[in-house]
Each structure stands twice: as structure tokens, then as C-alpha cells.
Design an enzyme around this catalytic site. Structure first.
Site, PDB file in Angstrom:
ATOM      1  N   HIS A  17     -16.367  -2.880  57.859  1.00 41.58           N
ATOM      2  CA  HIS A  17     -16.991  -3.279  59.130  1.00 41.58           C
ATOM      3  C   HIS A  17     -18.186  -2.369  59.443  1.00 41.58           C
ATOM      4  CE1 HIS A  17     -12.709  -4.675  60.472  1.00 41.58           C
ATOM      5  NE2 HIS A  17     -13.419  -5.761  60.198  1.00 41.58           N
ATOM      6  N   LYS A  41      -2.621 -12.372  69.261  1.00 40.86           N
ATOM      7  CA  LYS A  41      -2.478 -11.774  67.928  1.00 40.86           C
ATOM      8  C   LYS A  41      -1.721 -10.437  67.955  1.00 40.86           C
ATOM      9  CE  LYS A  41      -5.929 -12.776  64.340  1.00 40.86           C
ATOM     10  NZ  LYS A  41      -7.103 -12.181  63.680  1.00 40.86           N
ATOM     11  N   ARG A  90     -16.004 -11.050  52.270  1.00 42.79           N
ATOM     12  CA  ARG A  90     -15.524 -10.162  51.207  1.00 42.79           C
ATOM     13  C   ARG A  90     -15.316 -10.935  49.908  1.00 42.79           C
ATOM     14  NH1 ARG A  90     -10.739  -8.131  54.917  1.00 42.79           N
ATOM     15  NH2 ARG A  90     -10.891 -10.359  55.210  1.00 42.79           N
ATOM     16  N   SER A 128      -8.270  -4.722  57.964  1.00 42.69           N
ATOM     17  CA  SER A 128      -7.547  -3.985  59.009  1.00 42.69           C
ATOM     18  C   SER A 128      -6.042  -4.115  58.817  1.00 42.69           C
ATOM     19  CB  SER A 128      -7.948  -4.502  60.393  1.00 42.69           C
ATOM     20  OG  SER A 128      -9.318  -4.288  60.616  1.00 42.69           O
TER      21      SER A 128
HETATM   22  O1  PNS Z   1     -11.647 -10.053  62.876  1.00 41.77           O
HETATM   23  P1  PNS Z   1     -11.163 -11.464  63.095  1.00 41.77           P
HETATM   24  O2  PNS Z   1      -9.810 -11.464  63.767  1.00 41.77           O
HETATM   25  O3  PNS Z   1     -11.179 -12.275  61.834  1.00 41.77           O
HETATM   26  O4  PNS Z   1     -12.227 -12.155  64.095  1.00 41.77           O
HETATM   27  C1  PNS Z   1     -12.037 -13.462  64.553  1.00 41.77           C
HETATM   28  C2  PNS Z   1     -13.041 -13.807  65.666  1.00 41.77           C
HETATM   29  C3  PNS Z   1     -12.970 -12.817  66.812  1.00 41.77           C
HETATM   30  C4  PNS Z   1     -14.423 -13.820  65.110  1.00 41.77           C
HETATM   31  C5  PNS Z   1     -12.639 -15.237  66.147  1.00 41.77           C
HETATM   32  O5  PNS Z   1     -11.265 -15.263  66.415  1.00 41.77           O
HETATM   33  C6  PNS Z   1     -13.382 -15.671  67.415  1.00 41.77           C
HETATM   34  O6  PNS Z   1     -14.563 -15.931  67.388  1.00 41.77           O
HETATM   35  N1  PNS Z   1     -12.647 -15.753  68.540  1.00 41.77           N
HETATM   36  C7  PNS Z   1     -13.192 -16.106  69.837  1.00 41.77           C
HETATM   37  C8  PNS Z   1     -12.745 -17.496  70.298  1.00 41.77           C
HETATM   38  C9  PNS Z   1     -13.640 -18.560  69.703  1.00 41.77           C
HETATM   39  O7  PNS Z   1     -14.788 -18.667  70.032  1.00 41.77           O
HETATM   40  N2  PNS Z   1     -13.040 -19.340  68.767  1.00 41.77           N
HETATM   41  C10 PNS Z   1     -13.775 -20.384  68.065  1.00 41.77           C
HETATM   42  C11 PNS Z   1     -13.734 -21.690  68.798  1.00 41.77           C
HETATM   43  S1  PNS Z   1     -12.100 -22.287  69.142  1.00 41.77           S
END
Ligand code: PNS
Length: 158
Positions: A17, A41, A90, A128
Site C-alpha cells: 500500500h 468486515k 497484485r 493485510s
Molecule cells: O482494501 P479493500 O477492503 O479491498 O477495499 C475495498 C474498498 C474500500 C475499495 C471498497 O469496499 C469500497 O469502495 N467500498 C465503499 C462502498 C462502495 O462504494 N462500494 C461500491 C459500490 S456498492
């Protein structure tokens, strides 16, 4: 001014990150790291802890800001004047999910562009969740997460 958001759970931030943040900060005028609060989560670290870890390890980057968010990513991006979402890739495994998210975010806000950055190969195996698993077994975290946060992680798993 070109502003990008780099969203994630960052539970906790890894070296992968941090590398993406550093590289994005050279491409954009400003990068806003968005930390999803993500109650469903059940993150290991609180949003405040996750934000402060990122602030600690990006303090040398003048054009990087960190903020926690709830709700939709496109709304968070708009609130920060960002027209670009940065995602790190990745492996090909990441691609399918990220492709779907990029299309969904584009459908929600047609002005929002998702741009992908390839992880540096030395970080491609770091996640993570692996960091948390290893920390639970009291494994050596050096090389996986920034040195500045290792003691905080150990403390959490004491
Ligand atoms: O590190 P992660 O957990 O893979 O990140 C996921 C993240 C935060 C990018 C994703 O869950 C997100 O954008 N969440 C916000 C809610 C949202 O906009 N979801 C998409 C439309 S339902």
C-alpha cells in the site's frame, strides 16, 4: 489540480500500500487515502488506528492526505474534488473483482475514472489479511509492513 483517491480497508497498511501511495503521489497533485470504516468486515484495527498508521508512514509526502469514510466511494471522491480512483493490482486474481468495481463506480458516476497501478513485484504476495494471520502467530512482520507500525501491531496481538 489533479486529485486522486486511493481507497481501501488498510487493516493495517502494508508495504505494498505504501509503495502505491508514494508512486501515486508523484503522478497526481494530491492523493487522498480513503480508509473505509467497514463495520461489517469487522476490522482488526479501528478506523482511527488505521488512519494514524497511514499518516505516520506517509508523513514525508506533502501532497498526501488521509481520511476515514463511510458510504459510497464515488461520493467520498466527489467530496474531495477527486476525479480519479487509484487501485493497486497484485495478481490476475485481483483483476476480476477490481474490473467489476471500476465498472460499477463508473456507472454510479460517469466522471469518475479508475486507474490501476501494478504492485512492485517484491510486494505482490503481501496482503493485510496475511499480515494479521502472521501477527496472530507472532511471526516476523519486517518487510511486510512499514517498520514504524510493527510495535503497534504486536501490541494489538499481545
Ligand atoms: O482494501 P479493500 O477492503 O479491498 O477495499 C475495498 C474498498 C474500500 C475499495 C471498497 O469496499 C469500497 O469502495 N467500498 C465503499 C462502498 C462502495 O462504494 N462500494 C461500491 C459500490 S456498492
Amino acid at each position: 489540480m489533479r486529485i486522486a483517491v486511493y481507497p481501501g480497508s488498510f487493516d493495517p497498511i502494508t508495504n505494498g500500500h505504501r509503495d502505491i501511495i508514494e508512486r501515486a503521489s508523484r503522478v497526481f497533485d494530491k492523493v487522498v487515502v480513503g480508509v473505509l470504516r467497514n463495520k461489517s468486515k469487522k476490522p482488526k484495527f479501528t478506523a482511527e488506528e488505521r488512519v494514524s498508521f497511514i499518516q505516520l508512514v506517509t508523513g514525508h509526502l506533502d501532497n498526501v492526505e488521509v481520511a476515514a469514510f463511510d458510504g459510497l466511494l464515488v461520493d467520498f471522491a466527489k467530496a474531495h474534488g477527486a476525479s480519479v480512483i487509484i487501485k493497486g493490482l497484485r495478481t490476475v486474481n485481483d483483476f476480476e473483482y477490481e474490473f467489476q468495481m471500476a465498472l460499477l463506480n463508473k456507472a454510479l458516476d460517469s466522471e469518475c475514472e479508475t486507474m490501476f497501478m501494478m504492485t512492485n513485484s517484491q510486494y505482490s504476495y503481501i496482503s493485510s489479511s496475511m499480515v494479521n494471520e502472521l501477527a496472530g502467530y507472532k511471526g516476523d512482520l519486517s518487510g511486510l509492513v512499514p517498520a514504524e507500525i510493527i510495535e503497534y501491531i504486536k501490541e494489538k496481538y499481545k
